[in-house]
Design an enzyme around this catalytic site. Structure first.
Site, PDB file in Angstrom:
ATOM      1  CB  SER A 135      -0.889   0.002   1.248  1.00 28.61           C
ATOM      2  OG  SER A 135      -1.471   1.269   1.478  1.00 28.61           O
ATOM      3  CE1 TYR A 148      -3.634  -2.076   5.530  1.00 30.58           C
ATOM      4  CE2 TYR A 148      -3.344   0.218   4.885  1.00 30.58           C
ATOM      5  CZ  TYR A 148      -3.518  -1.107   4.546  1.00 30.58           C
ATOM      6  OH  TYR A 148      -3.564  -1.471   3.217  1.00 30.58           O
TER       7      TYR A 148
END
Length: 248
Positions: A135, A148
């Site tokens: 990501s 995250y």
């Protein structure tokens, strides 16, 4: 009879995983798809072919059982399983959510890579390929995203270490780092709150799962001496995780 090259896709029941299954199947791969939602995998298999197998990457035993169903040689592994939970600041973090994210995003990736390593080395044609779906959170941070972003920073560390440890082996390692992709990602993160999940993409045009699946296919189809180390893919309306252009 020419054997089809074998691909394994985790987190294949929706989003990027499901689109990767579709594109690889259309390109002639025999795709083994893994996810916890077996009924979704079975529906994908009916549409595109492939072999659905229940898989929970957070469980070492589940990974072991999944691996037993695979052929001796695997050409492509797409470590896609994972996701985000919660958006609380560090002082209010939910320990169970952080543990779950680490189990899927980090340890799950490591479990699958360890389990399939011998198969990736068997008769590569001419090279095998591991994809770690990261990501932009692999190198950016934002308030409320510590759990995250820490997981995805770990994915980047693992990808870079793989290249060092496997140098000289016929295995390419590619990390794909998407920006905003409209899938079930936000819906899961916000516990099924549809309105809150939809607001993430309001007023801008996010990427689609197909956009990311196509980058995976493109990377596979490079000449065997070419390795795409890392690919960052954002929508035009996104400059950073928290810098979004939204129409009024």
């Amino acid at each position: 009879m020419i054997e089809k090259p074998v691909a394994v896709v985790t987190g294949a029941s929706s989003g990027i995983g499901a689109e990767t299954v579709r594109l690889l199947s259309e390109r002639g791969f025999q795709v083994f798809m893994g996810a916890r939602r077996i009924e979704r995998l079975q529906a994908l298999a009916q549409k595109y072919g492939g072999i659905p197998i229940a898989l929970d990457v957070s469980s070492t035993e589940s990974v072991r059982q999944f691996t037993q169903e695979l052929p001796d040689s695997v050409q492509v592994l797409v470590n896609n399983a994972g996701g985000a939970l919660g958006l609380e600041p560090i002082v209010n973090f939910d320990e169970n959510q952080w543990v779950e994210m680490y189990q899927s995003n980090v340890l799950g990736l490591a479990r699958m890579s360890k389990a399939l390593y011998p198969r990736l080395l068997t008769r590569p044609n001419p090279v095998s390929h591991v994809f770690n779906i990261g990501s932009v959170a692999s190198f950016e941070v934002y308030p409320g995203g510590a759990g995250y972003t820490a997981c995805k920073h770990a994915v980047r560390a693992i990808s870079e270490t793989m290249r060092l440890e496997w140098l000289g082996k016929p295995i390419r390692v590619t990390e794909i780092d998407p920006g905003f992709v409209e899938t079930e990602f936000s819906l899961v993160r916000f516990g099924g709150d549809i309105a809150r999940a939809s607001s993430v993409y309001a007023g801008m045009e996010p990427l689609t799962a197909t956009d990311i699946a196509e980058t995976i296919l493109w990377s596979i189809e490079r000449p065997p001496h070419v390795n795409i180390d890392c690919m960052v893919v954002r929508p035009l309306d996104q400059a950073r995780i928290d810098k979004i252009h939204r129409q009024a």
